[in-house]
Enzyme design. Sequence first.
Site, PDB file in Angstrom:
ATOM      1  N   SER A  14      -7.425   8.619   5.529  1.00  0.00           N
ATOM      2  CA  SER A  14      -7.024   8.224   6.891  1.00  0.00           C
ATOM      3  C   SER A  14      -8.178   8.396   7.873  1.00  0.00           C
ATOM      4  O   SER A  14      -8.840   9.438   7.914  1.00  0.00           O
ATOM      5  CB  SER A  14      -5.825   9.068   7.354  1.00  0.00           C
ATOM      6  OG  SER A  14      -5.589   8.800   8.723  1.00  0.00           O
ATOM      7  N   LYS A  63       7.050   6.814   7.329  1.00  0.00           N
ATOM      8  CA  LYS A  63       7.385   6.341   8.679  1.00  0.00           C
ATOM      9  C   LYS A  63       8.897   6.229   8.929  1.00  0.00           C
ATOM     10  O   LYS A  63       9.357   6.419  10.047  1.00  0.00           O
ATOM     11  CB  LYS A  63       6.720   4.987   8.940  1.00  0.00           C
ATOM     12  CG  LYS A  63       5.193   5.075   9.073  1.00  0.00           C
ATOM     13  CD  LYS A  63       4.611   3.723   9.440  1.00  0.00           C
ATOM     14  CE  LYS A  63       3.090   3.770   9.377  1.00  0.00           C
ATOM     15  NZ  LYS A  63       2.469   2.521   9.805  1.00  0.00           N
ATOM     16  N   ASP A  99       2.458   1.030  16.256  1.00  0.00           N
ATOM     17  CA  ASP A  99       1.888  -0.075  15.462  1.00  0.00           C
ATOM     18  C   ASP A  99       2.201  -1.417  16.138  1.00  0.00           C
ATOM     19  O   ASP A  99       1.331  -2.291  16.231  1.00  0.00           O
ATOM     20  CB  ASP A  99       2.490  -0.106  14.043  1.00  0.00           C
ATOM     21  CG  ASP A  99       1.973   1.032  13.176  1.00  0.00           C
ATOM     22  OD1 ASP A  99       0.837   1.488  13.395  1.00  0.00           O
ATOM     23  OD2 ASP A  99       2.712   1.466  12.267  1.00  0.00           O
ATOM     24  N   GLY A 120       5.774 -11.450   4.666  1.00  0.00           N
ATOM     25  CA  GLY A 120       6.138 -10.091   4.261  1.00  0.00           C
ATOM     26  C   GLY A 120       7.402  -9.649   4.979  1.00  0.00           C
ATOM     27  O   GLY A 120       7.757 -10.206   6.035  1.00  0.00           O
ATOM     28  N   GLY A 122       8.324  -5.969   4.856  1.00  0.00           N
ATOM     29  CA  GLY A 122       8.317  -4.502   4.791  1.00  0.00           C
ATOM     30  C   GLY A 122       8.416  -3.909   6.200  1.00  0.00           C
ATOM     31  O   GLY A 122       8.750  -4.597   7.169  1.00  0.00           O
ATOM     32  N   GLY A 123       8.083  -2.626   6.301  1.00  0.00           N
ATOM     33  CA  GLY A 123       8.184  -1.922   7.584  1.00  0.00           C
ATOM     34  C   GLY A 123       7.288  -2.522   8.661  1.00  0.00           C
ATOM     35  O   GLY A 123       7.704  -2.674   9.820  1.00  0.00           O
ATOM     36  N   TYR A 207      -7.320  -3.865   7.417  1.00  0.00           N
ATOM     37  CA  TYR A 207      -8.361  -3.737   8.446  1.00  0.00           C
ATOM     38  C   TYR A 207      -9.779  -3.534   7.935  1.00  0.00           C
ATOM     39  O   TYR A 207     -10.730  -3.716   8.665  1.00  0.00           O
ATOM     40  CB  TYR A 207      -8.027  -2.604   9.427  1.00  0.00           C
ATOM     41  CG  TYR A 207      -7.966  -1.230   8.809  1.00  0.00           C
ATOM     42  CD1 TYR A 207      -6.764  -0.734   8.339  1.00  0.00           C
ATOM     43  CD2 TYR A 207      -9.104  -0.442   8.698  1.00  0.00           C
ATOM     44  CE1 TYR A 207      -6.691   0.514   7.766  1.00  0.00           C
ATOM     45  CE2 TYR A 207      -9.045   0.818   8.121  1.00  0.00           C
ATOM     46  CZ  TYR A 207      -7.839   1.288   7.665  1.00  0.00           C
ATOM     47  OH  TYR A 207      -7.769   2.523   7.095  1.00  0.00           O
TER      48      TYR A 207
HETATM   49  P1  NDP Z   1       5.184  -2.424   2.378  1.00  0.00           P
HETATM   50  O1  NDP Z   1       4.731  -1.956   1.046  1.00  0.00           O
HETATM   51  O2  NDP Z   1       6.468  -1.928   2.938  1.00  0.00           O
HETATM   52  O3  NDP Z   1       5.143  -4.051   2.391  1.00  0.00           O
HETATM   53  C1  NDP Z   1       5.864  -4.635   1.512  1.00  0.00           C
HETATM   54  C2  NDP Z   1       5.903  -6.140   1.775  1.00  0.00           C
HETATM   55  O4  NDP Z   1       4.738  -6.773   1.243  1.00  0.00           O
HETATM   56  C3  NDP Z   1       7.086  -6.698   1.074  1.00  0.00           C
HETATM   57  O5  NDP Z   1       7.601  -7.743   1.839  1.00  0.00           O
HETATM   58  C4  NDP Z   1       6.477  -7.170  -0.247  1.00  0.00           C
HETATM   59  O6  NDP Z   1       7.230  -8.198  -0.821  1.00  0.00           O
HETATM   60  C5  NDP Z   1       5.140  -7.689   0.221  1.00  0.00           C
HETATM   61  N1  NDP Z   1       4.114  -7.690  -0.810  1.00  0.00           N
HETATM   62  C6  NDP Z   1       3.481  -6.628  -1.359  1.00  0.00           C
HETATM   63  N2  NDP Z   1       2.562  -7.040  -2.266  1.00  0.00           N
HETATM   64  C7  NDP Z   1       2.630  -8.392  -2.268  1.00  0.00           C
HETATM   65  C8  NDP Z   1       1.945  -9.402  -3.001  1.00  0.00           C
HETATM   66  N3  NDP Z   1       0.998  -9.098  -3.899  1.00  0.00           N
HETATM   67  N4  NDP Z   1       2.242 -10.689  -2.735  1.00  0.00           N
HETATM   68  C9  NDP Z   1       3.168 -11.006  -1.834  1.00  0.00           C
HETATM   69  N5  NDP Z   1       3.888 -10.114  -1.126  1.00  0.00           N
HETATM   70  C10 NDP Z   1       3.619  -8.813  -1.355  1.00  0.00           C
HETATM   71  O7  NDP Z   1       4.028  -2.149   3.340  1.00  0.00           O
HETATM   72  P2  NDP Z   1       4.006  -1.877   4.889  1.00  0.00           P
HETATM   73  O8  NDP Z   1       4.844  -2.845   5.626  1.00  0.00           O
HETATM   74  O9  NDP Z   1       4.239  -0.430   5.125  1.00  0.00           O
HETATM   75  O10 NDP Z   1       2.448  -2.161   5.138  1.00  0.00           O
HETATM   76  C11 NDP Z   1       1.893  -3.433   4.856  1.00  0.00           C
HETATM   77  C12 NDP Z   1       0.401  -3.395   5.137  1.00  0.00           C
HETATM   78  O11 NDP Z   1       0.177  -3.134   6.507  1.00  0.00           O
HETATM   79  C13 NDP Z   1      -0.371  -2.292   4.377  1.00  0.00           C
HETATM   80  O12 NDP Z   1      -1.488  -2.905   3.765  1.00  0.00           O
HETATM   81  C14 NDP Z   1      -0.783  -1.329   5.463  1.00  0.00           C
HETATM   82  O13 NDP Z   1      -2.007  -0.694   5.162  1.00  0.00           O
HETATM   83  C15 NDP Z   1      -0.931  -2.265   6.647  1.00  0.00           C
HETATM   84  N6  NDP Z   1      -0.839  -1.618   7.956  1.00  0.00           N
HETATM   85  C16 NDP Z   1      -1.873  -1.768   8.837  1.00  0.00           C
HETATM   86  C17 NDP Z   1      -1.833  -1.177  10.088  1.00  0.00           C
HETATM   87  C18 NDP Z   1      -2.980  -1.331  11.039  1.00  0.00           C
HETATM   88  O14 NDP Z   1      -3.009  -0.606  12.025  1.00  0.00           O
HETATM   89  N7  NDP Z   1      -3.879  -2.265  10.826  1.00  0.00           N
HETATM   90  C19 NDP Z   1      -0.666  -0.369  10.522  1.00  0.00           C
HETATM   91  C20 NDP Z   1       0.394  -0.313   9.538  1.00  0.00           C
HETATM   92  C21 NDP Z   1       0.291  -0.913   8.297  1.00  0.00           C
HETATM   93  P3  NDP Z   1       8.516  -7.873  -1.774  1.00  0.00           P
HETATM   94  O15 NDP Z   1       9.663  -7.572  -0.843  1.00  0.00           O
HETATM   95  O16 NDP Z   1       8.717  -9.119  -2.544  1.00  0.00           O
HETATM   96  O17 NDP Z   1       8.136  -6.690  -2.630  1.00  0.00           O
END
Ligand code: NDP
Length: 262
Positions: A14, A63, A99, A120, A122-123, A207
């Site tokens: 980090s 988180k 974020d 995507g 996710g969170g 990033y």
């Molecule tokens: P998650 O692991 O919760 O994200 C999961 C999502 O990504 C799901 O929708 C998943 O799809 C999809 N996914 C994962 N791998 C693939 C792939 N190979 N192809 C297609 N879809 C994929 O992650 P977070 O939401 O927590 O974080 C996502 C990214 O954001 C991370 O890389 C993190 O480092 C970055 N981030 C950056 C920040 C910044 O300040 N720049 C702040 C916070 C996060 P499925 O549902 O099908 O599994």
Amino acid sequence: MQTFAVFGNPVEHSISPRLHNKALQDLGLDALYTRVLLEDGSKLISKFRALKLDGANVTVPHKEYALKLADEASQIAMRSGSANTLVLKNDKILAYNTDAPGFMRAIVPFGKIKTALIIGAGGTAKALSHALKDNDTEVTVINRSKERLADFDKEFECYCWDDFKVKGYDLIVNSTSAGLRDDSLPAPIEILEPVIKQSNFAFDVIYNQSTAFLNLAQANNLTCKNGADMLLFQAVLALNLFYDSSLDEAKIEKSMREIFKL
Ligand code: NDP
């Protein structure tokens, strides 16, 4: 002296301690920011209290616990379903999500965004989708699997890869981790390329590298940005929250930007 920390697993990579300690030092604040490896997220708040922290940041994978276990949470954190910042105030622990506002600040140079495609579900996708919607952007979400879209389909137009209808957007955002450890795209190129060709701006939350997604967008002449400014601004906003919003954010930003230059 005040004490702050970032909780995560893993946490050794980090950049937060370097960003915050630089700003704390430059602003002449008597405080220290450290990192804590936390394996069991359910112990987040007890660990925060045991360490007698004044504030903390929370990163992957805790988180959701940060939001759930805090005494109170901001509207943005509740709508995002997660929190990345905890602040001790009057013996209560308050949860915030910086974020989403960090992302909104990072896309200011793009101007008014009327339509956006979030890749995507996710969170991070959730936080960004709500932040854009609150700013009157029409948001569409596309995800690899259907399951996670259940969290989105009441408020957003949602698609899986196979039912997606190609069209152009002002902004396309990769909010997945695809491209972080390899050169994979966040969606099949047959979908992505025609959408990119009809769109204007591309943003990747990753990033620290040039991803396949941003390379494809750049090759098609889109204006592109990686997640570095989002990371910077979430830290600027978090530090100001630790001090009850009494700091000069321009000064924090200037100081933290030095770390990215190193
Ligand atoms: P998650 O692991 O919760 O994200 C999961 C999502 O990504 C799901 O929708 C998943 O799809 C999809 N996914 C994962 N791998 C693939 C792939 N190979 N192809 C297609 N879809 C994929 O992650 P977070 O939401 O927590 O974080 C996502 C990214 O954001 C991370 O890389 C993190 O480092 C970055 N981030 C950056 C920040 C910044 O300040 N720049 C702040 C916070 C996060 P499925 O549902 O099908 O599994």
